[in-house]
Design a protein around this motif. Structure first.
Motif, PDB file in Angstrom:
ATOM      1  N   ALA A 106      -3.900  -6.465   2.352  1.00 46.63           N
ATOM      2  CA  ALA A 106      -2.659  -7.668   2.058  1.00 46.63           C
ATOM      3  C   ALA A 106      -1.452  -6.967   1.277  1.00 46.63           C
ATOM      4  CB  ALA A 106      -3.450  -8.899   1.701  1.00 46.63           C
ATOM      5  N   TRP A 107      -0.597  -7.298   1.846  1.00 44.79           N
ATOM      6  CA  TRP A 107       0.678  -6.555   0.902  1.00 44.79           C
ATOM      7  C   TRP A 107       1.486  -7.775   0.544  1.00 44.79           C
ATOM      8  CZ3 TRP A 107       2.012  -1.764  -0.754  1.00 44.79           C
ATOM      9  CH2 TRP A 107       3.121  -1.608  -1.535  1.00 44.79           C
ATOM     10  N   LEU A 108       1.620  -8.235  -0.828  1.00 46.79           N
ATOM     11  CA  LEU A 108       1.961  -9.401  -1.390  1.00 46.79           C
ATOM     12  C   LEU A 108       3.229  -9.102  -2.089  1.00 46.79           C
ATOM     13  CD1 LEU A 108      -1.122 -11.367  -2.506  1.00 46.79           C
ATOM     14  CD2 LEU A 108      -0.072 -11.134  -0.198  1.00 46.79           C
ATOM     15  N   ALA A 109       4.429  -9.232  -1.713  1.00 48.70           N
ATOM     16  CA  ALA A 109       5.672  -8.674  -2.355  1.00 48.70           C
ATOM     17  C   ALA A 109       6.575  -9.940  -2.741  1.00 48.70           C
ATOM     18  CB  ALA A 109       6.433  -7.773  -1.499  1.00 48.70           C
ATOM     19  N   LEU A 139      -1.687  -8.738   6.287  1.00 49.85           N
ATOM     20  CA  LEU A 139      -1.135  -9.764   5.816  1.00 49.85           C
ATOM     21  C   LEU A 139       0.181  -9.125   5.100  1.00 49.85           C
ATOM     22  CD1 LEU A 139      -0.340 -12.780   5.302  1.00 49.85           C
ATOM     23  CD2 LEU A 139      -2.046 -12.384   3.057  1.00 49.85           C
ATOM     24  N   PHE A 140       1.492  -9.552   5.353  1.00 49.11           N
ATOM     25  CA  PHE A 140       2.561  -9.299   4.403  1.00 49.11           C
ATOM     26  C   PHE A 140       3.169 -10.363   4.170  1.00 49.11           C
ATOM     27  CE2 PHE A 140       6.609  -7.319   3.330  1.00 49.11           C
ATOM     28  CZ  PHE A 140       6.257  -6.050   3.307  1.00 49.11           C
ATOM     29  N   VAL A 141       3.340 -10.621   2.973  1.00 53.38           N
ATOM     30  CA  VAL A 141       4.214 -11.859   2.294  1.00 53.38           C
ATOM     31  C   VAL A 141       5.527 -11.434   1.324  1.00 53.38           C
ATOM     32  CG1 VAL A 141       3.700 -13.504   0.291  1.00 53.38           C
ATOM     33  CG2 VAL A 141       2.022 -13.239   1.811  1.00 53.38           C
ATOM     34  N   LEU A 197       6.586  -5.880  12.690  1.00 51.21           N
ATOM     35  CA  LEU A 197       6.669  -4.648  13.528  1.00 51.21           C
ATOM     36  C   LEU A 197       5.494  -3.763  13.448  1.00 51.21           C
ATOM     37  CD1 LEU A 197      10.355  -4.378  13.661  1.00 51.21           C
ATOM     38  CD2 LEU A 197       8.870  -4.947  15.821  1.00 51.21           C
ATOM     39  N   LYS A 198       5.079  -3.672  12.081  1.00 50.82           N
ATOM     40  CA  LYS A 198       4.031  -2.549  11.499  1.00 50.82           C
ATOM     41  C   LYS A 198       2.906  -3.195  11.779  1.00 50.82           C
ATOM     42  CE  LYS A 198       4.755   0.608   9.292  1.00 50.82           C
ATOM     43  NZ  LYS A 198       4.952   2.115   9.601  1.00 50.82           N
ATOM     44  N   GLY A 199       2.693  -4.431  12.159  1.00 54.28           N
ATOM     45  CA  GLY A 199       1.199  -5.090  12.651  1.00 54.28           C
ATOM     46  C   GLY A 199       0.548  -6.271  11.851  1.00 54.28           C
ATOM     47  N   ALA A 200       1.274  -6.549  10.917  1.00 54.41           N
ATOM     48  CA  ALA A 200       1.085  -7.532   9.991  1.00 54.41           C
ATOM     49  C   ALA A 200       1.303  -8.857  10.419  1.00 54.41           C
ATOM     50  CB  ALA A 200       1.377  -7.304   8.414  1.00 54.41           C
ATOM     51  N   VAL A 201       0.599 -10.116   9.803  1.00 53.35           N
ATOM     52  CA  VAL A 201       0.941 -11.241   9.809  1.00 53.35           C
ATOM     53  C   VAL A 201       1.869 -11.456   8.750  1.00 53.35           C
ATOM     54  CG1 VAL A 201       0.401 -13.941   9.661  1.00 53.35           C
ATOM     55  CG2 VAL A 201      -1.073 -12.367  10.885  1.00 53.35           C
ATOM     56  N   SER A 202       3.114 -11.778   9.143  1.00 52.88           N
ATOM     57  CA  SER A 202       4.196 -11.900   8.028  1.00 52.88           C
ATOM     58  C   SER A 202       4.567 -13.105   7.802  1.00 52.88           C
ATOM     59  CB  SER A 202       5.485 -10.912   8.506  1.00 52.88           C
ATOM     60  OG  SER A 202       5.165  -9.498   8.530  1.00 52.88           O
ATOM     61  N   ILE A 203       4.705 -13.497   6.220  1.00 50.01           N
ATOM     62  CA  ILE A 203       5.039 -14.887   5.907  1.00 50.01           C
ATOM     63  C   ILE A 203       5.952 -14.722   4.930  1.00 50.01           C
ATOM     64  CG2 ILE A 203       3.985 -16.741   4.774  1.00 50.01           C
ATOM     65  CD1 ILE A 203       1.268 -16.139   6.000  1.00 50.01           C
ATOM     66  N   ILE A 221      -4.511 -15.385   1.127  1.00 46.00           N
ATOM     67  CA  ILE A 221      -5.606 -14.595   0.845  1.00 46.00           C
ATOM     68  C   ILE A 221      -6.836 -14.950   1.450  1.00 46.00           C
ATOM     69  CG2 ILE A 221      -7.023 -13.308  -0.594  1.00 46.00           C
ATOM     70  CD1 ILE A 221      -4.635 -13.281  -2.791  1.00 46.00           C
ATOM     71  N   ALA A 222      -6.929 -16.402   1.276  1.00 44.32           N
ATOM     72  CA  ALA A 222      -8.044 -17.289   1.820  1.00 44.32           C
ATOM     73  C   ALA A 222      -8.430 -17.216   3.519  1.00 44.32           C
ATOM     74  CB  ALA A 222      -8.278 -18.626   1.212  1.00 44.32           C
ATOM     75  N   THR A 223      -7.040 -17.415   4.068  1.00 43.49           N
ATOM     76  CA  THR A 223      -6.986 -17.376   5.599  1.00 43.49           C
ATOM     77  C   THR A 223      -7.019 -15.843   5.779  1.00 43.49           C
ATOM     78  OG1 THR A 223      -5.470 -19.194   5.246  1.00 43.49           O
ATOM     79  CG2 THR A 223      -5.577 -17.890   7.326  1.00 43.49           C
ATOM     80  N   LEU A 224      -6.763 -14.932   5.017  1.00 43.92           N
ATOM     81  CA  LEU A 224      -6.854 -13.359   5.530  1.00 43.92           C
ATOM     82  C   LEU A 224      -8.241 -13.247   5.304  1.00 43.92           C
ATOM     83  CD1 LEU A 224      -5.934 -10.611   6.384  1.00 43.92           C
ATOM     84  CD2 LEU A 224      -5.476 -10.337   3.895  1.00 43.92           C
ATOM     85  N   TYR A 225      -9.162 -13.594   4.581  1.00 46.26           N
ATOM     86  CA  TYR A 225     -10.581 -13.248   4.469  1.00 46.26           C
ATOM     87  C   TYR A 225     -11.227 -14.201   5.646  1.00 46.26           C
ATOM     88  CZ  TYR A 225     -15.193 -13.623   2.328  1.00 46.26           C
ATOM     89  OH  TYR A 225     -16.417 -13.450   2.475  1.00 46.26           O
TER      90      TYR A 225
END
Length: 953
Positions: free
Chosen positions: A139-142, A257-259, A329-335, A372-376
């Motif tokens: 997960a990438w959280l930005a 996951l990309f936040v 576009l890189k393959g993440a669920v982006s939020i 994070i919980a949903t990604l898990y």
């Protein structure tokens, strides 16, 4: 110091805060403790112990946030800190990898496994299954890509502390199976600027009025980075060091996951994904249900606290340069998070309640932990979907198998190298054609289909079937078209409200932005292709010359060489016509340094030319003889103009568009590398303009002050070069500006014959057309044929022209499309361009010119057998030709008609000086390389090529 953090949540155990209490000042007192009731590792320092104030009491400065993340790295084996970039102002950008100690110990092995899964070519089914079983999800959280959207970065400290220090079984489970990468602060320069402004406007009493400067700051505000770029538009171009760093870093981790945590208007609530339509056509379909699931879980977390929120009302993901678009576009669920912006004192809402900054931080924190919980919960399905999609992307029978982009060879090495560097940054593979070959079918950049076209040796070939196929196709496809349902919605909005719903530009093709000629081929990579990597430009040392040295003007960096040499007090010339010396051919715009011009220079001319050329990786050539063969120019003739050193003033502040100013500033600094001054627009009437021979007016909201315009007129007539872009150019085209004869279309509807006649004069001069020679030499008058403007449909009567124009003006673009502009082949402003240029066109105004010169006009006029003369908007196209205007993006037919043949760049003599107008932003987001070249021609060559200068510098 003991922790004073509590009362947040864990997605599994939500403890809503107590009822609001009214304090003696009447403000809302939000709970001080934000983190969940949990057991925390006492050896891990709390953010408060490092900051010496509670998170959320005020926004932390960049160095304070960095100190918190360094403390976590030093304290725990579950965290490792990585520096990924330095900002323009030298601030460190980092991300913190958080996972189980075992995962952190094998972090390099995990990254290698993720890279193998990201490029599944040659990966067996068994090996693929083994990777899926072994690798954790990522997960990438930005946070806080806009510097004045502060709550995300403060929440990032709490997210990181909770994950590192929590002793709960839930957190341990997460870290066993997820690597969480926290980028706490994507724009430290903007954040520091904004918080400094907050301090400057701090009073003795709390201020909860969101219109106060305490909450908003002042020009140029804190949203942008040092050069005033919006970093959330830079994910596909990587102009800024901040985004180049995060593109490289995030790509290594292949996040699922990309936040991207933002803020929005203070009187709103909280927005999160799923996004509204339109969505980019290359987003993976399999991610859509996951996006819904993440949104549902985030909503449930907010519901447990009784917080209000919404999604899907705005924030489309059509433009791919946003964080969330790039991540998907890189393959993440982006939020996307959009928290209502509450400055440190909080904000009073319409219902009378004061919402505190700490609550804004709390919202961001809850959102991150919920995701994070949903990604898990979804990790296995997301990993499987990612690998399956990557396999399809590289498959010879997959959706990207029969598409290749061909970038034709150019001598402009600087521009081509920049393009290849971007492909490298984005992880897009490219090849070169070792031999010429025939492409069976495809399209060119003007939308013309072809069959059996020869593609020359040296062409760069980019197959879309590759691991990053979705990103490659998005960046390289010429004309991605909106679905019909979106077109209907957009047009209905234009007709009912006067503006559309599209959120950003609708065209972003990289070769067009870079000014490179390219083809779309309907085929896989041909056999003649060889994989290559970008190599540095090679330079050799020229021999000593008694005549001088030349740098070919095909390369954009040649302008930088000229500018820097003039700053070093050398005399420099530029060629206004192509020429040949010593058997070498050079294009117009080539730079020459002659020994005879610099006889009084107490310097080594050759060494200065060599040193300056090497700075920009260009190759100078020594001149043995100044004689050109045949009728080509000789060195002592009129085609080698002596330049004057530019002294440049760039106007800033007041109502100047900070993005426009920043992109021009960045272009001058990063590409020309020469000194220039920034003038305050609010004090221009008292500024001594005689110190400068070039003044640049960026795009600006509102009209320029009449007193300043009068001062400019005097300065221009004395020999100055005035350059205006965007709305500033249109403002100077007002009748009362008296600086130019250019006008707005709506102001000259009764005078269109003159403008149309000029268009046809230019065309016939460019095409070098003559009547039949029999009629030329006839001793009796002959019929010369119909005038070129005779069209199949007459222009509407004058009394209805305004109504026609008003209707067409409704449909002028808000989100900028790319239009093609034909470039005058002999004008000095078009040095370094091709026959046509790509321009991002936005806004309702159209520039008209009946005098002076028009180096670039909208629309490319091409021969078309059998085409009848036709009326296109206010002008016409002669028999046997067609005009092509739109290249890419949404441009309604009404707007295309209105723009056709309009002036995009004008140059006009005024007294001893000149005025150059750009009806667009030539340095838009630091990306429009060919347009930037024209701007550099204006500001570097203008004092020598367009003025009879009297200004004494």
């Amino acid at each position: 110091m003991k922790p004073t953090l509590t009362l947040l949540f864990s997605v599994l155990v939500c403890v809503p805060p107590g009822k609001a209490q009214v304090d003696p000042t009447g403000e809302f007192e939000y709970a001080r403790r934000l983190l969940p009731e949990d057991v925390y590792d006492a050896s891990v320092p709390t953010p408060e112990s490092v900051l010496e104030f509670d998170v959320g009491d005020r926004a932390a400065f960049p160095d304070e946030i960095l100190a918190v993340f360094r403390s976590l790295d030093e304290a725990s084996p579950k965290a490792r800190l990585f520096e990924y970039a330095r900002s323009h102002e030298g601030r460190t950008l980092v991300y913190l990898a958080i996972s189980s100690a075992a995962n952190i110990d094998r972090i390099d092995e995990i990254k290698k496994g993720l890279a193998r899964m990201g490029d599944p070519r040659g990966l067996s089914d068994a090996d693929g299954r083994a990777l899926l079983a072994d690798l954790p999800a990522t997960a990438w959280l930005a946070y806080s890509i806009h510097g004045d959207e502060t709550s995300g970065a403060d929440a990032a400290m709490l997210v990181a502390y909770h994950l590192v220090a929590s002793q709960s079984e839930t957190t341990r489970s997460w870290l066993d199976d997820i690597v969480i990468l926290i980028d706490p602060m994507m724009n430290p320069d903007g954040r520091h600027r904004f918080l400094s402004q907050v301090q400057q406007h701090r009073g003795v009493a709390p201020n909860v009025d969101d219109q106060s400067l305490l909450h908003s700051g002042h020009w140029p505000w804190g949203r942008t980075n040092h050069y005033l770029f919006d970093l959330n538009r830079d994910w596909i171009y990587g102009v800024s060091p901040e985004r180049r760093g995060s593109i490289r870093a995030a790509s290594e981790w292949h996040p699922l996951l990309f936040v991207d945590a933002h803020e929005m208007g203070a009187q709103q609530t909280y927005l999160f994904s799923p996004d509204t339509e339109p969505l980019n056509l290359h987003f993976p379909d399999y991610l859509a249900p996951f996006a819904e699931k993440f949104g549902q879980d985030q909503a449930a977390a907010f519901d447990s606290f009784g917080w209000t929120y919404y999604s899907g009302e705005w924030a489309d993901n059509w433009y791919p340069g946003y964080s969330t678009s790039w991540g998907r576009l890189k393959g993440a669920v982006s939020i996307l998070y959009e928290q209502a912006a509450f400055a440190e004192d909080g904000v009073r809402r319409p219902e009378g309640t004061v919402i505190t900054y700490k609550e804004a931080v709390h919202h961001q924190l809850v959102s991150s932990l919920a995701n994070i919980a949903t990604l898990y919960q979804s990790r296995d399905a997301l990993k499987e979907g990612y690998l399956r999609d990557r396999r399809a992307a590289v498959s010879s029978s997959g959706p990207y198998a029969n598409r290749t982009t061909a970038v034709l060879h150019v001598e402009n090495g600087t521009r081509l190298q920049a393009f290849l560097a971007l492909m490298d940054l984005q992880g897009i593979e490219y090849h070169v054609a070792e031999k010429s070959f025939t492409a069976s079918s495809g399209r060119d950049m003007l939308g013309r289909p072809f069959a059996n076209r020869a593609v020359p040796q040296g062409t760069i070939l980019i197959p879309h079937a590759q691991p990053n196929a979705r990103l490659a196709a998005t960046l390289l496809e010429f004309d991605q078209r909106l679905p019909d349902e979106i077109l209907k919605k957009e047009r209905a909005s234009v007709l009912s409200t006067g503006s559309g719903v599209m959120y950003d530009v609708t065209a972003w093709n990289v070769p067009m932005y870079y000014g490179l000629d390219a083809l779309e081929l309907d085929q896989p990579l041909p056999d003649v292709a060889t994989r290559i990597s970008k190599a540095p430009l090679a330079t050799t040392t020229p021999p000593t010359s008694t005549v001088g040295y030349v740098i070919n003007g095909t390369d954009d960096a040649s302008v930088a060489v000229a500018a820097r040499l003039m700053e070093r007090d050398l005399h420099v010339r530029v060629a206004t016509k192509e020429f040949e010396l010593d058997g070498n051919k050079y294009e117009r715009g080539s730079v020459l340094v002659l020994v005879t011009d610099n006889r009084n220079c107490n310097c080594d001319v050759r060494e200065m030319v060599i040193e300056t050329s090497k700075e920009v990786q260009l190759q100078p050539h020594g001149i043995r003889s100044g004689q050109g063969p045949g009728d080509l120019p000789d060195l002592g003739g009129k085609y080698f103009e002596l330049l004057r050193r530019p002294s440049i003033a760039l106007v800033a502040r007041d109502r100047v568009n900070s993005y426009s100013f920043g992109s021009i500033w960045h272009a001058i600094d990063s590409k020309l590398g020469i000194r220039h001054s920034h003038l305050n627009a609010a004090s221009l009437t008292s500024t001594d303009l005689e110190r400068y021979n070039v003044v640049v007016l960026p795009d600006r909201r509102g009209s320029w002050d009449e007193a300043f315009l009068e001062k400019l007129r005097t300065w221009v007539e004395a020999g100055g070069t005035l350059v205006a872009t965007g709305r500033s150019a249109f403002d100077l085209a007002r009748k009362d500006s008296k600086l130019t004869d250019a006008r707005l279309l709506r102001d000259v509807l009764g005078e269109l014959d003159d403008y149309e006649t000029l268009v046809h004069r230019e065309l016939q001069a460019t095409w070098k057309q003559i009547p039949a020679t029999s009629s030329v030499w006839s001793h009796t008058p002959t019929s010369e044929g119909p005038p070129p403007w005779i069209a199949s449909a007459a222009r509407p009567a004058k009394d209805s022209l305004a109504r026609h124009d008003q209707w067409r003006r409704l449909f002028m673009p808000d989100g900028a499309p790319l239009v093609a502009g034909r470039a005058h082949p002999e004008h000095w402003l078009t040095f370094g361009t091709g026959e046509w240029v790509s321009v991002l066109y936005s806004g309702s105004r159209v520039l008209m010119a009946s005098t002076g010169s028009v180096p670039v006009r909208a629309g490319v006029i091409l021969q078309k057998s059998g085409a009848a003369a036709a009326r296109v908007g206010w002008s016409s196209v002669p028999t046997g030709y067609e005009i092509r205007v739109r290249q890419s993006g949404l441009l309604w037919p009404e707007a295309s008609y209105r723009i056709a043949n309009a002036a995009l760049v004008t140059r006009e003599r005024k007294g001893r000086g000149q005025v150059v107008l750009f009806a667009f932003e030539p340095t838009y987001r630091g990306t429009m390389h060919e347009n930037t070249r024209m701007l550099f021609n204006a500001i570097v060559y203008g004092p020598g090529l367009g003025t009879a200068e009297e200004i004494d510098l």
